[in-house]
Enzyme design. Sequence first.
Site, PDB file in Angstrom:
ATOM      1  N   ASP A  31      12.363  14.455  -2.532  1.00 46.82           N
ATOM      2  CA  ASP A  31      13.045  15.554  -3.285  1.00 46.82           C
ATOM      3  C   ASP A  31      13.592  14.911  -4.461  1.00 46.82           C
ATOM      4  O   ASP A  31      13.904  13.795  -4.682  1.00 46.82           O
ATOM      5  CB  ASP A  31      14.207  16.299  -2.614  1.00 46.82           C
ATOM      6  CG  ASP A  31      14.752  17.400  -2.888  1.00 46.82           C
ATOM      7  OD1 ASP A  31      14.471  18.348  -2.199  1.00 46.82           O
ATOM      8  OD2 ASP A  31      15.232  17.484  -3.993  1.00 46.82           O
ATOM      9  N   ILE A  32      13.546  15.377  -5.690  1.00 46.17           N
ATOM     10  CA  ILE A  32      13.924  15.009  -6.763  1.00 46.17           C
ATOM     11  C   ILE A  32      15.562  14.824  -6.900  1.00 46.17           C
ATOM     12  O   ILE A  32      16.159  14.132  -7.919  1.00 46.17           O
ATOM     13  CB  ILE A  32      13.475  16.000  -7.896  1.00 46.17           C
ATOM     14  CG1 ILE A  32      13.383  15.299  -9.326  1.00 46.17           C
ATOM     15  CG2 ILE A  32      14.520  17.144  -7.996  1.00 46.17           C
ATOM     16  CD1 ILE A  32      12.623  16.148 -10.550  1.00 46.17           C
ATOM     17  N   ASN A  88      14.868  26.900   4.383  1.00 47.51           N
ATOM     18  CA  ASN A  88      15.628  27.918   3.560  1.00 47.51           C
ATOM     19  C   ASN A  88      14.734  29.061   3.201  1.00 47.51           C
ATOM     20  O   ASN A  88      13.655  28.955   3.014  1.00 47.51           O
ATOM     21  CB  ASN A  88      16.131  27.327   2.447  1.00 47.51           C
ATOM     22  CG  ASN A  88      17.236  26.200   2.594  1.00 47.51           C
ATOM     23  OD1 ASN A  88      17.843  26.185   3.557  1.00 47.51           O
ATOM     24  ND2 ASN A  88      17.227  25.124   1.610  1.00 47.51           N
ATOM     25  N   VAL A  97      13.083  27.326  -4.837  1.00 44.38           N
ATOM     26  CA  VAL A  97      11.687  27.333  -5.025  1.00 44.38           C
ATOM     27  C   VAL A  97      10.833  28.096  -3.982  1.00 44.38           C
ATOM     28  O   VAL A  97      10.955  27.697  -2.836  1.00 44.38           O
ATOM     29  CB  VAL A  97      11.300  25.746  -5.117  1.00 44.38           C
ATOM     30  CG1 VAL A  97       9.784  25.806  -5.365  1.00 44.38           C
ATOM     31  CG2 VAL A  97      12.030  25.033  -5.893  1.00 44.38           C
ATOM     32  N   HIS A 101       8.599  25.405   2.125  1.00 46.11           N
ATOM     33  CA  HIS A 101       8.678  24.017   2.523  1.00 46.11           C
ATOM     34  C   HIS A 101       9.894  23.695   3.358  1.00 46.11           C
ATOM     35  O   HIS A 101      10.548  24.343   3.598  1.00 46.11           O
ATOM     36  CB  HIS A 101       9.298  23.438   0.882  1.00 46.11           C
ATOM     37  CG  HIS A 101      10.324  23.822   0.253  1.00 46.11           C
ATOM     38  ND1 HIS A 101      10.275  25.044  -0.459  1.00 46.11           N
ATOM     39  CD2 HIS A 101      11.600  23.530   0.484  1.00 46.11           C
ATOM     40  CE1 HIS A 101      11.623  25.330  -0.858  1.00 46.11           C
ATOM     41  NE2 HIS A 101      12.394  24.359  -0.412  1.00 46.11           N
ATOM     42  N   HIS A 103      12.522  20.661   4.552  1.00 47.80           N
ATOM     43  CA  HIS A 103      13.088  19.433   3.944  1.00 47.80           C
ATOM     44  C   HIS A 103      13.281  18.544   5.328  1.00 47.80           C
ATOM     45  O   HIS A 103      13.300  19.039   6.460  1.00 47.80           O
ATOM     46  CB  HIS A 103      14.572  19.732   3.555  1.00 47.80           C
ATOM     47  CG  HIS A 103      14.806  20.694   2.451  1.00 47.80           C
ATOM     48  ND1 HIS A 103      15.219  20.410   1.152  1.00 47.80           N
ATOM     49  CD2 HIS A 103      14.593  22.227   2.255  1.00 47.80           C
ATOM     50  CE1 HIS A 103      15.244  21.192   0.326  1.00 47.80           C
ATOM     51  NE2 HIS A 103      15.019  22.525   0.723  1.00 47.80           N
TER      52      HIS A 103
END
Length: 114
Positions: A31-32, A88, A97, A101, A103
């Site tokens: 993750d950025i 989420n 986004v 995905h 996390h």
Amino acid sequence: MNSDCLFCKIIDGKIPADIVHEDDQVLAFKDISPQAPFHSLIIPKIHINTINNLDTSHQTLLGHILLTAKKIAVDNGLSEPGYRLIMNCNEDGGQTVFHIHIHILGGRPLIGFG
Ligand code: AMP
Ligand code: ZN
């Protein structure tokens, strides 16, 4: 593939990412904006907007995503201390986004939600 989607662009190699796992079905990358010492995302290589778009045709893929999350946790020494998986959905769920995905967060105690 959705040309407006950030994560599709990462899959396509148009946006760089720090990749931690790749196979024919999924990509995982750091993750950025990490919220824990280890924070990566696992995404399917097909574009799916939200959890709401999932159906039984995705069952095998979903199982693969979850088992990949476990493998990444094991490979990064998170399995014994523990870790958290988060998905989420839409605005109230905190999704920013719109390409599904999971996390994977670990490397520190994660207590509670929010
Ligand atoms: P969510 O809020 O569940 O939709 O999570 C989206 C996550 O994507 C956030 O934790 C962001 O920090 C992360 N993110 C956004 N852009 C990038 C990027 N270019 N590379 C890696 N992670 C990103
Ligand atoms: Zn996408």
